[in-house]
Design an enzyme around this catalytic site. Structure first.
Site, PDB file in Angstrom:
ATOM      1  N   VAL A 144      24.459  64.136  43.180  1.00 42.24           N
ATOM      2  CA  VAL A 144      23.725  64.268  44.687  1.00 42.24           C
ATOM      3  C   VAL A 144      23.370  65.806  44.719  1.00 42.24           C
ATOM      4  O   VAL A 144      22.141  66.088  45.220  1.00 42.24           O
ATOM      5  CB  VAL A 144      24.651  63.994  45.933  1.00 42.24           C
ATOM      6  N   GLU A 145      23.934  66.925  44.564  1.00 38.00           N
ATOM      7  CA  GLU A 145      23.748  67.991  44.636  1.00 38.00           C
ATOM      8  C   GLU A 145      22.662  68.721  43.798  1.00 38.00           C
ATOM      9  O   GLU A 145      21.431  69.229  44.315  1.00 38.00           O
ATOM     10  CB  GLU A 145      25.074  69.123  44.344  1.00 38.00           C
ATOM     11  N   THR A 146      22.664  68.451  42.470  1.00 38.13           N
ATOM     12  CA  THR A 146      21.568  69.076  41.556  1.00 38.13           C
ATOM     13  C   THR A 146      21.202  68.030  40.447  1.00 38.13           C
ATOM     14  O   THR A 146      20.410  68.739  39.487  1.00 38.13           O
ATOM     15  CB  THR A 146      22.340  70.404  40.801  1.00 38.13           C
TER      16      THR A 146
END
Length: 360
Positions: A144-146
């Site tokens: 989700v982050e990167t």
């Protein structure tokens, strides 16, 4: 302000998230020239007397070289995009879980997650055993982050932190608190860069100053990042092992309970339903199973034996009926990474989708 709101304020300021500061500058990591990647920037802060006075105060508080701090802060440039992106959505903007979910639980991230899990299966298994955090939660966070390091941000961190410390948009409902938070993050970032001998103008990250695969803020890096690969340094950009261990350590520090589900299905008994009371604590688990069901929530199966408190999690779907789950203390722990229940559910469901897609 209520304790619940204080918790939400503290958490939203963490975010979402990250840090692998200029360690890379000191470790010889390859970099794309800043000029080729930086968003449009305004004037340098060297002309702002108030900012330079704060630079002097930082140097004194942290026992840093005064000229070095003044040079770093003075070289930072105002980022209009960072200030703009900090603004909350307009009042009345509808939330839509299905649309939000589709941004993260989709074929590209799932395929990238499968590759990441296969490449680092041993490290994920070791982290799960050591910290008690399931591999799918760790994989979900990084995805989700990167997208597993594919999109770590192209804002110069020094610019982003300085902009948000001294020019946080005053129209924001928590402008003063947010500006104070970013001043603390700027101070921590400079202290870390000085300690490792890094170039504070080199690291790139998000518009909030978050960096690396897990998007840790400077203070989170100091508190939670670990040298999981044992090479004597912490690298959250190029070392998946350090990233995996650091995410797991973060959740353990915030109280992750091994073996506890993140949420349970829930439905309602319309005749007894007191949804307003159930939603009042928001994402903070407050109700015992008995008190939860006394308000008209209906649980089944293993949820009936849940030993801790629960929260009613509402996920709006635009003009359609909302979706609901019963969130546990582990669901709440995920929101310590990003206070949004939508974020937490996206992490959970992406991790589950990647796990399901693994070759058997």
């Amino acid at each position: 302000m209520t304790s619940k709101k204080l918790l939400r304020v503290a958490t939203v300021l963490i975010a979402s998230c990250v840090l692998c500061t200029g360690t890379l500058a000191a470790k010889g990591a390859k970099k794309t020239p800043v000029s080729a990647r930086q968003p449009a920037a305004g004037p340098a802060y060297a002309t702002r007397e108030d900012v330079m006075r704060e630079a002097d105060d930082i140097a004194q508080r942290r026992d840093l070289d005064r000229d070095w701090v003044r040079q770093a802060v003075g070289q930072a440039r105002y980022l209009p995009a960072a200030a703009r992106l900090m603004q909350p959505p307009p009042a009345g903007t509808p939330k839509n879980w299905r649309v939000y979910r589709s941004r993260f639980v989709e074929p590209i991230r799932i395929a990238a997650g499968v590759r990441f899990w296969q490449a680092h299966a041993g490290t994920l298994a070791r982290a799960e055993q050591e910290y008690g955090v399931p591999a799918e939660i760790i994989v979900g966070i990084i995805g989700v982050e990167t997208i597993y390091g594919q999109q770590m941000g192209n804002f110069r961190v020094m610019d982003a932190l300085t902009t948000l410390a001294f020019d946080f948009p005053t129209s924001h409902p928590r402008a003063r608190e947010r500006a104070a938070f970013f001043k603390g993050e700027l101070e921590q970032f400079l202290s870390q860069e000085s300690r490792i001998g890094g170039d504070p103008m080199a690291p790139l990250g998000s518009y909030a100053g978050a960096m690396g695969m897990p998007q840790f803020m400077p203070s989170s890096w100091v508190k939670y990042a670990v040298d999981n690969d044992g090479d004597g340094r912490i690298d959250l950009v190029n070392s998946p092992s350090d990233v995996i261990g650091s995410v797991a350590n973060y959740f353990k520090a915030f109280g992750w309970q091994p073996g506890m589900p993140t949420h349970y299905p829930v439905r309602f008994d319309a005749e007894r339903l007191d949804k307003e009371t159930l939603l009042l604590p928001d994402i903070l688990p407050t109700f015992s199973v008995a008190s939860f069901m006394a308000k008209g929530a209906v649980l089944e199966g293993e949820a009936l034996q849940h030993p801790g408190p629960l929260a009613l999690i509402e996920l709006q779907n635009g003009g359609d009926e909302p979706s609901y789950v019963a969130g546990t203390e582990n669901f709440y722990v995920i929101t310590r990474y990003n206070w949004s229940s939508y974020y937490a559910m996206a992490v959970i469901e992406l991790g589950q989708a990647v796990k399901s897609a693994l070759p058997r």
